[in-house]
Design an enzyme around this catalytic site. Structure first.
Site, short mmCIF file in Angstrom:
data_model
loop_
_atom_site.label_atom_id
_atom_site.label_comp_id
_atom_site.label_asym_id
_atom_site.label_seq_id
_atom_site.Cartn_x
_atom_site.Cartn_y
_atom_site.Cartn_z
N ASP A 122 0.89 -1.16 0.00
CA ASP A 122 0.00 0.00 0.00
C ASP A 122 0.94 1.22 0.00
O ASP A 122 2.13 1.09 0.31
CB ASP A 122 -0.85 -0.06 1.28
CG ASP A 122 -1.62 1.21 1.53
OD1 ASP A 122 -2.26 1.70 0.58
OD2 ASP A 122 -1.61 1.71 2.67
N ASP A 163 -0.08 5.04 0.97
CA ASP A 163 -0.34 5.97 2.07
C ASP A 163 -0.27 5.25 3.41
O ASP A 163 -1.08 4.37 3.68
CB ASP A 163 -1.76 6.56 1.95
CG ASP A 163 -1.83 7.62 0.88
OD1 ASP A 163 -0.85 8.34 0.69
OD2 ASP A 163 -2.88 7.71 0.23
N GLY A 197 -7.42 4.36 2.93
CA GLY A 197 -7.61 3.29 1.95
C GLY A 197 -8.92 3.41 1.18
O GLY A 197 -9.21 2.59 0.32
N ARG A 208 -11.55 8.72 -3.07
CA ARG A 208 -11.76 10.15 -2.82
C ARG A 208 -13.24 10.46 -2.58
O ARG A 208 -13.60 11.11 -1.60
CB ARG A 208 -11.23 10.94 -4.02
CG ARG A 208 -10.92 12.38 -3.71
CD ARG A 208 -10.36 13.08 -4.95
NE ARG A 208 -9.15 12.44 -5.48
CZ ARG A 208 -8.64 12.69 -6.67
NH1 ARG A 208 -9.21 13.58 -7.46
NH2 ARG A 208 -7.54 12.07 -7.08
N SER A 210 -4.91 5.59 -4.64
CA SER A 210 -4.70 7.01 -4.89
C SER A 210 -4.29 7.27 -6.34
O SER A 210 -3.31 6.71 -6.82
CB SER A 210 -3.63 7.57 -3.96
OG SER A 210 -3.32 8.89 -4.37
N ASN A 262 -2.97 9.85 -7.22
CA ASN A 262 -1.73 10.63 -7.13
C ASN A 262 -0.52 9.75 -6.83
O ASN A 262 0.59 10.27 -6.67
CB ASN A 262 -1.87 11.68 -6.02
CG ASN A 262 -2.93 12.71 -6.35
OD1 ASN A 262 -2.81 13.47 -7.30
ND2 ASN A 262 -4.02 12.73 -5.59
N ASP A 265 -1.81 -0.42 6.15
CA ASP A 265 -1.92 0.29 7.43
C ASP A 265 -3.38 0.56 7.77
O ASP A 265 -3.65 1.21 8.77
CB ASP A 265 -1.18 1.63 7.36
CG ASP A 265 -1.90 2.61 6.48
OD1 ASP A 265 -2.34 2.21 5.38
OD2 ASP A 265 -2.08 3.78 6.89
P1 B16 Z 1 -6.55 10.21 -4.14
P2 B16 Z 1 -3.82 4.06 -0.33
C1 B16 Z 1 -5.69 5.98 -0.46
O1 B16 Z 1 -4.38 5.52 -0.68
C2 B16 Z 1 -5.76 6.82 0.81
O2 B16 Z 1 -5.48 6.02 1.94
C3 B16 Z 1 -7.13 7.44 0.94
O3 B16 Z 1 -7.18 8.25 2.11
C4 B16 Z 1 -7.43 8.27 -0.31
O4 B16 Z 1 -8.72 8.84 -0.24
C5 B16 Z 1 -7.31 7.38 -1.54
O5 B16 Z 1 -6.01 6.81 -1.59
C6 B16 Z 1 -7.56 8.12 -2.84
O6 B16 Z 1 -6.53 9.04 -3.03
O7 B16 Z 1 -7.57 11.21 -3.71
O8 B16 Z 1 -5.13 10.74 -4.10
O9 B16 Z 1 -6.87 9.55 -5.47
O10 B16 Z 1 -3.91 3.92 1.18
O11 B16 Z 1 -4.66 3.06 -1.08
O12 B16 Z 1 -2.40 4.15 -0.81
MG MG Z 2 -2.84 3.14 3.42
#
Ligand code: B16
Ligand code: MG
Length: 216
Positions: free
Chosen positions: A8, A10, A45, A48, A117, A119, A171
């Site tokens: 993962d 984040d 996780g 958005r 994410s 991003n 996490d």
């Molecule tokens: P984005 P992961 C997740 O990343 C985040 O934990 C979560 O808080 C967020 O809303 C989601 O990505 C979408 O992210 O807005 O940047 O597309 O934990 O899967 O790495």
């Molecule tokens: Mg995470």
């Protein structure tokens, strides 16, 4: 036999969760909805849009805004977030992560990234770790977010391996559920109350090493 490790992003590779929190906090304040670090745990996780829905559930409710208004709020959050993550440098890698990536590479294991994410590729570039990864799941193409298995299954399928021979590191509670739903063993890093279902719980990424993963 362990053949692949799927990470993962984040909260495992880097603490970008704090930037998600900061950005959502601004949106929640604007909407006058209470939002703190405890409530933020629910968002980890999660996609958005679903994150916004969860915030709205703590206020006027997820149906109080139209789809297009919600899209605008998500875009606004993402613009704030994108500004914040520009400051990420290789020094923001969480402890033990680069060592584990090297160990996996040297052992000939496949390495995957399962972050929902959009991003994620930008953050990997900022951290200068993109070259370690054999497969980065494309969050835009994944239909169902964690706790569904889709993003982890996408990595496993791209490696053409059996899920039983792959380990996922997470996490978030939703992430551990997603790893198990994909048929893999799960390593949880972070607060034990979120990690109850993990096969191995570590208090932080500094505790990660290949030997511990292999012993699973
Ligand atoms: P984005 P992961 C997740 O990343 C985040 O934990 C979560 O808080 C967020 O809303 C989601 O990505 C979408 O992210 O807005 O940047 O597309 O934990 O899967 O790495
Ligand atoms: Mg995470």
């Amino acid at each position: 036999m362990l053949q692949a490790v799927i990470f993962d992003l984040d909260g495992v590779i880097t603490d970008s969760a704090k930037y998600h929190f900061e950005a959502w906090k601004e949106i929640a304040s604007k909407l006058q909805i209470p939002f703190d670090e405890t409530y933020n745990e629910k968002l980890k996780g999660v996609s958005r849009l679903e994150s916004l829905n969860l915030i709205l559930d703590n206020g006027p409710g997820r149906d109080s805004f139209s789809e297009s208004e919600k899209e605008a709020l998500c875009t606004e959050k993402n613009e704030i977030y994108k500004e914040l993550i520009k400051k990420i440098t290789p020094s923001d890698l969480l402890p033990g992560i680069e060592r584990l990536l090297k160990e996996c590479k040297e052992a000939g294991l496949k390495i995957g990234l399962a972050s929902v994410s959009k991003n994620a590729p930008f953050i990997m570039e900022r951290l200068q770790i993109s070259e370690y990864f054999d497969h980065v799941a494309d969050a835009a193409k994944i239909k169902r977010s964690k706790p569904f298995p889709d993003i982890f299954s996408d990595c496993v399928e791209s490696f053409n391996l059996l899920p039983a021979n792959c380990i996922g590191i997470e996490d978030a509670k939703a992430g551990i559920e997603a790893i198990h739903a994909a048929g893999m063993k799960a390593v949880g890093v972070g607060s034990p109350d979120q990690m109850e279902e993990a096969d191995l719980v570590l208090s932080g990424t500094f505790e990660l090493n290949l030997q511990k993963l292999r012993s699973l």
